[in-house]
Design a protein around this motif. Structure first.
Motif, PDB file in Angstrom:
ATOM      1  N   SER A  76      -6.431  -2.596  -3.349  1.00 11.55           N
ATOM      2  CA  SER A  76      -7.517  -2.788  -4.126  1.00 11.55           C
ATOM      3  C   SER A  76      -7.843  -4.369  -4.582  1.00 11.55           C
ATOM      4  N   GLN A  96     -10.888   1.056   4.472  1.00  8.35           N
ATOM      5  CA  GLN A  96     -12.168   0.882   4.771  1.00  8.35           C
ATOM      6  C   GLN A  96     -12.296  -0.015   5.841  1.00  8.35           C
ATOM      7  N   ASP A  98     -14.362  -2.303   6.501  1.00  4.77           N
ATOM      8  CA  ASP A  98     -14.568  -3.704   6.124  1.00  4.77           C
ATOM      9  C   ASP A  98     -13.077  -4.391   6.070  1.00  4.77           C
ATOM     10  N   ASN A 130      -3.900   2.904   2.661  1.00  2.00           N
ATOM     11  CA  ASN A 130      -4.097   1.576   3.177  1.00  2.00           C
ATOM     12  C   ASN A 130      -3.033   0.896   4.090  1.00  2.00           C
TER      13      ASN A 130
ATOM     14  N   TRP B  93     -10.424   5.610  -4.461  1.00  2.00           N
ATOM     15  CA  TRP B  93      -9.637   5.418  -3.288  1.00  2.00           C
ATOM     16  C   TRP B  93      -8.206   6.295  -3.707  1.00  2.00           C
ATOM     17  N   ASP B 124     -12.258   0.778  -9.459  1.00  2.00           N
ATOM     18  CA  ASP B 124     -12.903   0.427  -8.008  1.00  2.00           C
ATOM     19  C   ASP B 124     -13.528  -0.879  -8.212  1.00  2.00           C
ATOM     20  N   LEU B 129     -19.411   3.226  -5.926  1.00  2.00           N
ATOM     21  CA  LEU B 129     -18.424   4.075  -5.465  1.00  2.00           C
ATOM     22  C   LEU B 129     -18.061   5.068  -6.778  1.00  2.00           C
TER      23      LEU B 129
END
Lengths: 170, 196
Positions: A76, A96, A98, A130, B93, B124, B129
């Protein structure tokens, strides 16, 4: 006599079935709470031999001389801004598309023998979305010296709370 | 959390018995040993280790903040004084966050009339999101976007989920990090709801 025996057996089987149901139901309930992320994209897809422990990485970063890794945070952005391992670079959330693309772009400029340590620490290891994709990306690109920092709970508990250096901001 | 409780209990007993000597003193030493063993046992329990850090803001006044919620209404923590506040730092996430949030929705419905107020802070990177999850999870409590500054205020939120329980007087009474035991949170919350 025989009827009694059958009745007793039936009761025993019934009791065993009820106990089994309780066991299975209870187990399923406890599992339903926090189901670990598994499969090719999970943190578990990183081979054990490629993990590096926080104390080992800290020693490496504190040591004088060369041989220090390129530290990449693949989680993040907001958490990176709040606190990241001193000297590390933000890449993007590798879960993700990207983020994974940014990792690929950055890695394309590096020699395949570059010593790289990936980390995230956004959430408990068994739920991290991740580090698995990030490691697999570099591995598939042919990088030969990639480690992943093992943070069982998160960066706060497993790095900052041990007094290891954090930086704030971008 | 349990480590603190065990240590505190051990310390209280130790202080009250400190002037004593002889066999009683040995007993006090035994109690210290017991407290230490309890602490070690709790440390060995991965689920509660995370709630025992040294920099936690537990038993301190909850840092004040004012934010605009995803529904464009103001969220002023100070306005909830007199209620028990469950402050949940989460993100889309974060898988364990998604597991917890339906319980928070249920608790808001069940305990709201008794004075519970759940507040969500999304970490986030993209507010869209969080907005999506807000509707999908049918959240019945206010949610605002967080940032590094707010995380800093709360002792550094470096990983999720992180949940705080704040009592009716605005004091943080518990902090839970990582995969928390929801039953434990609910029991603590019920206890705070009973206190005036």
């Amino acid at each position: 006599m025989k009827r009694n025996c059958i009745a007793q057996s039936s009761r025993a089987i019934g009791l065993a079935a009820i106990m089994a149901l309780f066991f299975v139901f209870g187990f399923a309930q406890s599992q339903a709470q926090y189901t670990p992320l598994t499969g090719p994209g999970s943190a578990y897809s990183v081979p054990q031999a490629q993990l590096i422990q926080p104390d080992a990485l800290n020693r490496l970063l504190q040591a004088k001389g060369t041989g220090k890794p390129l530290l990449l945070q693949v989680g993040s952005r907001l958490l990176f801004d709040e606190g990241h391992i001193a000297g590390s670079v933000y890449v993007g959330a590798a879960a993700q598309a990207d983020g994974l693309q940014q990792l690929q772009n950055m890695a394309a400029k590096l020699p395949k023998t570059k010593f790289i340590v990936l980390y995230c620490g956004c959430c408990p290891w068994n739920h991290c979305p991740n580090v698995g994709p990030a490691y697999n990306q570099l591995h598939s690109m042919g990088f030969t010296d990639v480690k992943v920092l093992y943070l069982p709970n998160n960066l706060g508990d497993d790095w900052a709370a041990k007094g290891y250096a954090l930086e704030r901001g971008h | 959390m349990r480590l603190n409780a065990a240590t505190d209990r051990g310390t209280e007993r130790g202080i009250s018995a400190a002037p004593r000597t002889g066999p009683v003193r040995r007993s006090v030493l035994g109690r210290y040993t017991l407290a230490l063993l309890l602490a070690v046992a709790v440390l060995a329990d991965g689920g509660t280790l995370s709630a025992s850090g040294a920099n936690l803001p537990v038993h301190k006044q909850a840092p004040e903040f004012v934010r605009v919620g995803l529904d464009h209404k103001k969220i002023d923590l100070n306005a909830y004084r007199g209620k028990v506040v469950l402050l949940d730092f989460w993100a889309t996430w974060c898988a364990p966050c998604q597991v917890e949030m339906p319980s928070f929705v249920a608790w808001q419905k069940k305990y709201g009339p008794q004075g519970l107020q759940v507040i969500g802070i999304s970490l986030d990177d993209d507010a869209a999101l969080a907005r999506g999850a807000y509707g999908k999870l049918k959240l019945n409590y206010p949610v605002a976007m967080g940032d590094a500054k707010l995380g800093d205020l709360y002792g550094g939120v470096y990983g999720l989920p992180t949940t705080f329980l704040i009592d009716r007087h605005g004091e943080i009474q518990a902090e839970y990090r990582g995969e928390a035991n929801l039953d434990e949170i609910e029991r603590k919350m019920q206890s705070l709801l009973r206190s005036r």
